[in-house]
Every structure is written in C-alpha cells, then in structure tokens.
Design an enzyme around this catalytic site. Sequence first.
Site, short mmCIF file in Angstrom:
data_model
loop_
_atom_site.label_atom_id
_atom_site.label_comp_id
_atom_site.label_asym_id
_atom_site.label_seq_id
_atom_site.Cartn_x
_atom_site.Cartn_y
_atom_site.Cartn_z
N CYS A 49 45.74 -96.85 6.28
CA CYS A 49 47.06 -96.40 5.83
C CYS A 49 48.03 -97.58 5.74
CB CYS A 49 47.58 -95.33 6.79
SG CYS A 49 49.33 -94.93 6.61
N CYS A 52 51.45 -97.13 7.44
CA CYS A 52 51.31 -97.12 8.90
C CYS A 52 51.44 -98.53 9.47
CB CYS A 52 49.96 -96.54 9.31
SG CYS A 52 49.72 -94.80 8.85
#
Length: 308
Positions: A49, A52
């Site tokens: 991600c 993230c």
Amino acid sequence: MLELGQGNGAAAPANGDLIKDVSEATFMADVVDASMTVPVIVDFWAPWCGPCKTLGPALEAAVTAAGGAVKMAKINVDENQAIAGQMRVQSIPTVYAFFQGQPIDGFQGALPQSEIDAFVAKVVEAGGGEVPDGGLADALAAAEEMLEAGAAQDAAETFAAILEQDTESVAAFAGLARANIALGALDQAEAVLNGAPAAFADAPEVEAAHAQLALARQAENAGPVAELRAAVAADAGNHQARLDLAQALHGAGEVEAAVDELLELFRRDREWNDGAAKTQLFTIFDALPANDPVVLNGRRKLSSLIFA
C-alpha cells in the site's frame, strides 16, 4: 486509498512499547486491554500500500510526540485478515482509535501531517490527556531572551520556526513582529501582524506589537531630540514641539523621559489635538508589559492629573 487483496510482504518492524506490531494473537492485550487506561490508535496497513508508507511514519511521529498519552498498534491486514474483517476494513490505510475497549474515532486514506496531528490530539483529549507542546514553550522563552539581549535576527528566525510548527501561536506571531520592529523592518512587521488570524486581533500580545509598530513609525519621522528640546525650552507652550519631543525621546529609547513630557503636555492642555497626549501615553503603555515600572508610575501620575 487502495483496495484490499493486492499482494504480500514483510511486516514493518516494531517500535517498542509505545508503537507495536500487533497480530490476532495480541490484539486483545495490545489494543482492547491497553485502551482501558490510554487511547490506542490502530493503523491497518499492508506492505504493498503506497499511501500506507506515508501515513504510517506520520502517525508514528505524532504518537511519539504525544509523549505516552496515546499508543499505536500497527496491523498488517495481509497477515491478520480476521481482525480486518471484524473491523470491516475494506480499504487501506484505515485508522481506528480505541479507548476503554471501544472504537471512538477513525478515518480512511492518507492525511496531511497537520490533520494527523489534530486527530492524535483529539484522541489524546478523549482519553483525558494533553499533547505536549514539543518544546515550543521553551523555544518561545529562548526567542524572548534573544530579543531582550539584542539578538533580534536570531529571535526572528526562532519565532518563524515556531510558527512553522504551530500556526496558531499568538505569542510567536507577536514575537516575530516585535523582532522585525527591532530590526527596523517595519513593513515586514506590519505584514506579519496583518497575516495573523483574525481571532488574534484582541490578544494582548498582538495589541502590544501593534502599539510598538505605531511608535516605531513615529520614530522614523521624529526630529532630532536636541532641536526639539531647544524648541520646548524656548516656548513651553509649544504643544506640538513637546509631542514631537516625546516621540523622538521614545524612539531614542528614553521611554520614561517621553512619558514625562506627555504627562506635562496633558497637565498643560489635556484636550489639545483631540487629547493627543493621553492617546500617546496609552500607546506607550500598551507597548510595554503591564507590570513595567514605567507603566505603573505613568498610569499613577496620569490618574492623579485626571482626578486632581
């Protein structure tokens, strides 16, 4: 924000007791139980991600800055899908805040650092705590000491750095303006004050800085002290010369002498020029700390003249 189910990878390293990597086996202890005494922010993330990778470190920085008033649990959704399912995490990054065993707040997607800091502060407050100022109070005190010692440039740089960390620090706005006044950068000082939030307009620190700026503007146009003294000596009833002398004295750093001339002007004709002497006195008083001896003595003498 990315949808779940896109790859796998190694878990992020743990960061001690304050920030932990949490699994299904430790969720109850590290999140639910731990949140009974201090809020716990849970970051659902995955190695693949992209957002993230930005949000995680920003959250860690904010949690670390909170000085133990909040903890953080990092959950790799690829390795802990059951928890993600129970929390109905459908996309990441997703963040929840727990307190006393229950989720109390949360958000999805990456946020700018300012919003992350605000979120963490809100969570800390919900837990009855208070986020430390990160040393900003010490920095403000140091900047004031620099300004008092005549290191106006260093003070200006310090006040500016504080404002980068705390854009709502009224003390830093006023301090930066005062530092620019000390440097003779009056236009810059005015720009700083004009750029301060409207809510600061009535703050004592800002009012004092405005008063100092007004006095500095006057000093730019003040005549030579010696010539003005001579003019007043030649004609004690020359009110304009006495007012000009007071402004010149203040510009030369002779504040008490300036106040004395204004008090004498007020004594001679308090109504002259729409009460210019009293107005100028209040400008000087506003520019100084309320407990300054010059202010205390000046106000006392002014009161005695008013009520004489």
